[in-house]
Design an enzyme around this catalytic site. Sequence first.
Site, PDB file in Angstrom:
ATOM      1  N   GLY A 178       0.832  -1.199   0.000  1.00 51.81           N
ATOM      2  CA  GLY A 178       0.000   0.000   0.000  1.00 51.81           C
ATOM      3  C   GLY A 178       0.868   1.251   0.000  1.00 51.81           C
ATOM      4  O   GLY A 178       1.980   1.250  -0.532  1.00 51.81           O
ATOM      5  N   SER A 179       0.362   2.315   0.641  1.00 53.75           N
ATOM      6  CA  SER A 179       1.026   3.621   0.540  1.00 53.75           C
ATOM      7  C   SER A 179       2.406   3.673   1.173  1.00 53.75           C
ATOM      8  O   SER A 179       3.154   4.614   0.922  1.00 53.75           O
ATOM      9  CB  SER A 179       0.156   4.686   1.186  1.00 53.75           C
ATOM     10  OG  SER A 179      -1.064   4.754   0.505  1.00 53.75           O
ATOM     11  N   THR A 180       2.750   2.703   2.022  1.00 51.61           N
ATOM     12  CA  THR A 180       4.106   2.725   2.581  1.00 51.61           C
ATOM     13  C   THR A 180       5.126   2.656   1.457  1.00 51.61           C
ATOM     14  O   THR A 180       6.254   3.103   1.601  1.00 51.61           O
ATOM     15  CB  THR A 180       4.337   1.530   3.528  1.00 51.61           C
ATOM     16  OG1 THR A 180       3.941   0.338   2.850  1.00 51.61           O
ATOM     17  CG2 THR A 180       3.535   1.655   4.807  1.00 51.61           C
ATOM     18  N   PHE A 181       4.709   2.087   0.315  1.00 54.31           N
ATOM     19  CA  PHE A 181       5.614   1.904  -0.808  1.00 54.31           C
ATOM     20  C   PHE A 181       5.918   3.229  -1.524  1.00 54.31           C
ATOM     21  O   PHE A 181       6.850   3.327  -2.308  1.00 54.31           O
ATOM     22  CB  PHE A 181       5.003   0.905  -1.802  1.00 54.31           C
ATOM     23  CG  PHE A 181       5.942   0.411  -2.861  1.00 54.31           C
ATOM     24  CD1 PHE A 181       6.916  -0.530  -2.562  1.00 54.31           C
ATOM     25  CD2 PHE A 181       5.866   0.896  -4.171  1.00 54.31           C
ATOM     26  CE1 PHE A 181       7.791  -0.990  -3.539  1.00 54.31           C
ATOM     27  CE2 PHE A 181       6.733   0.434  -5.156  1.00 54.31           C
ATOM     28  CZ  PHE A 181       7.691  -0.502  -4.832  1.00 54.31           C
ATOM     29  N   LYS A 182       5.103   4.258  -1.217  1.00 52.58           N
ATOM     30  CA  LYS A 182       5.297   5.542  -1.904  1.00 52.58           C
ATOM     31  C   LYS A 182       6.685   6.108  -1.656  1.00 52.58           C
ATOM     32  O   LYS A 182       7.220   6.858  -2.469  1.00 52.58           O
ATOM     33  CB  LYS A 182       4.213   6.529  -1.463  1.00 52.58           C
ATOM     34  CG  LYS A 182       2.838   6.169  -2.042  1.00 52.58           C
ATOM     35  CD  LYS A 182       1.732   7.036  -1.463  1.00 52.58           C
ATOM     36  CE  LYS A 182       0.373   6.611  -2.029  1.00 52.58           C
ATOM     37  NZ  LYS A 182      -0.740   7.245  -1.302  1.00 52.58           N
TER      38      LYS A 182
END
Lengths: 363, 624
Positions: free
Chosen positions: B324-328
């Site tokens: 999810g957004s942690t990958f941003k």
Amino acid sequence: MKRFFGLPDVDWVMLASALILSFIGIMIIRSATVNNPSEGYYLKQAYWLAVAVAAYFVGYFIDRRHLRRSAYLLYGAVFAVLTTLAVVGKISGGVQRWIHIGGLTIQPSEIAKLALVLALARYFHKQKQSPPYGLDGIAVPMAMVAAYVIPVALQPDLGTAIFFILLAIPIFLMVGIKRWTILFMTGSAALVAPFLFFTMKGYQQERILNFLNPERDPLGSGYHIVQSKIAIGSGGFFGKGYLQGTQSQLRFIPEQHTDFIVSVLGEEFGFVGIVLVLGLMLFLTLWMLSHVEATRTRFGVLTVVGISCGLAMQEVINIAMAIGILPVVGLPLPFLSYGGSSLVSVWLGLGIVAGFRRRKTWP
Amino acid sequence: MSSISKSVREQLPLMEKKLAVTVGLVVLGFLFLLGDFWRLQVLLYGKYLNLSDNNRIRLVEMLATRGIIRDRNGTILADSTPNYQLSVMPVDMNPDRKAEIIKLGSLLGRDPGDVLDRLLTEARRAPYRAIIIFENLDYREVALFETRRDSFPGTILKPVPRRFYPYGSTASHLLGYIGEISSAQLASGKYQGARREDMVGKFGLEKVYDRYLRGRDGGRQVEVDARGREINVLGITAPVPGADLTTTIDIRLQKELEDAIGDNHGAGVLLNIRTGEVLAMVSRPGFDPNEFSLRLTRQRWEEILKDPNHPLQTRAIRGVYPPGSTFKVVTAVAALMTGTLDPDKDVTCKGGFYYGGRLYHDWKRGGHGNVNLYKGIVESCDVYFYQAGEKTGIEGLSKWAFALGLGRKTGIDLPGESAGLIPTPQWKRSVHDVPWFPGETLSASIGQGYVLVTPIQMANLFATIARRGIIKAPYLAEVIVSADGEELYRKDPSASLNSKVSPDVWDRIIPALVGAVNDPKGTAHAARIPGFTVAGKTGTAQVVRLKDWEGKKPEEIPLELRDHGWFAAFAPAEDPEVAVAVVVEHGGHGSSSAAPIVGRILRKYREIMVKSGYDAAKPPGEGT
């Protein structure tokens, strides 16, 4: 000797005796490890036998001159390996007796026995001086022996180290040594022995003390000898039968598929089995010694005597250990003990001896 | 041997004579041996047969105590307690062995179960080896047996060490469990000296460091009478206890993290940034390793294996989830390193991004307005990262994800770690046999689609960010000391890799991660700690496309369809000490499910540190 399938005359007597002994070995290994079926020791030994027979033919067909000329090269290569193992062992703090190549484990001290015999034979072959030799005449060969003894003793593989010394004796005696020199060497050995004893590892000292007094440590090496004797003695005249050895099923005897293999033989096949195997071994040794008449050089004589006597000595020492006549130092029983390196080097030695009869021409 | 050639004869005078002597000596040697065999096998046959027939000499095994496993402060996590074990020596039993065992069972009120079959086969195979019948006898049973002992020849009652885990299911996935050695393990040759029925490490640290922990069994050599009773001890070889293992875990932090995750399914990892030590690592649901220390029945084993919650799965290292957004953060690094992103240039977000004729939604339907890199991370704007990812391309994205340690194992010293997945066009072609679609790059850039990571990878990613691009392998075993005090193993934490990300990239990313927690518009307020600057990133990983559930509150969606909640962080931002990642399966938004857990564990860490002058850089095993 007849030609067979177009092969040059093969020494069928020797081949047959050695094959019978090796097959008996595989059978006994199977019995000794029957409680350890996952290990598949006897199958591995069977594969090694195939390699060993191939090694026999290598030894058999190799040109004698090549053999003689490459004796020092082989000696040097083995020396390099033994020294490396000793040094690596010191660094890594573990016992280093084996080289791992791919999935194979090779024990170089086994091939070292052959290399030493060939190198000593070559040395005396070239000697201009005529026998009997004094100290000056045998200083170099003694150094050659010492060069093998030291790294192997450091491994620490005391049995093999001592065996190298024993291996040189028949060769020295064959070429002839002055009486005073023999006395001097025996005397120095007696003086050095106590000093050596104190430089040994603790467990090696234990073994020797236990041998001198088996009651010292009933659960240590003394205990193994007791168990081994019970196994052999309870086998009686005819033995308990194949795979029926109760002692062998107990796992009381460690290394019974290697150094103590004769205890399984004695228990399951009795005195009859022992007579058969020892008889075959003796016959094979005498048959090998008879090859001396086919040799035409000093190199040939000493090689044949060195290999034959070496084999016989190792057989006698191993069996004497198993019945408590000698201290347990860890020498495999040729043909019978589990171990590929031992089997291959024994068969290679046989091939070399047999090869002297191959063509009675000047090498 | 008489026809030796002339030349040789000249060379070697007296050779024939010597050869004759040699032959004589060889024959003598063999004859001497044969004589001794005659003595042993014929003359003394009776004596030895008696010794062997009655099998008077026995070797009674004395099991080695397994090494102790401790946490970094010396608290015992795995120990051994005495366990009374009843075994039989088949050869000494009354002839009707089956009846004997049934009688024994009824005396103790125990069901022999599958012991009977095992006994009958084993007894045929090795009648001289003791076979375990009942384990873990309590004092009542021991007393009962002792009173009737004489009616059961061949039985042996002895205390054996049993593995005991004082904290029960706490840290169960790390410690692992022990169990009876399998045939495959026996055959592997890796278990030197092990025999059937031996208990060896099967899982977790117990398995990885088994050769150190196991020790070496000893034995007593005893003489027994015809009924198998000991009448004389001939000698003892003392067992060598296993070596003790000190781990990097702090049991207080471990318990706190477990309590914080509570009944949720999921995982959490807390790492020491300076060394790579794992301070706490939780997988939920767990199991009680004590159950395995006594041989499990087949039925119970099946039950555990078939449990739909998979308690034996170490989710922290084996569980793969879309990040999810942690990958941003990774997308940002890739975009900056490939030069496709100007961090100060604004992108307009109106709540969605049209690409390839399709609308890609932002999680905030109304949009974020003008967004630069800082705001994009703080508010977790999807549109900003769709565009960054699209410009960078999947090749650039995957290259930097690999460089930061994703898509491969971290190298933690536990078995069965998963590598996760960083998709590339080549991967898709080889696995699915279809080309990569540009739209898939957009999904990947916000940590959806094919991207998969494990919690340990996520924690290690944030530790790497905190170390400004230096990668270390997380580890659990710090030091192993043998029973006589010799240090057998010590981890050297100095090894590291440089991901080669420029320092100015970190100067952009780290402040934005601080903002995500501490900025009024940040998504992770729950992890805020006054006086302790936390830098982190939330993530919500879709389990399924929730078309039918759009606009619904999380609690209205069936649990198994809810998103996974992520939060990963490090702290304190100024001089980082710890990194942490938590995933809560089906927990919904990371900000509401995982961030509070992280806040709690970081508060606990800080409390311990302040209270005890705890120094994160100090190696374990030296007390606090």
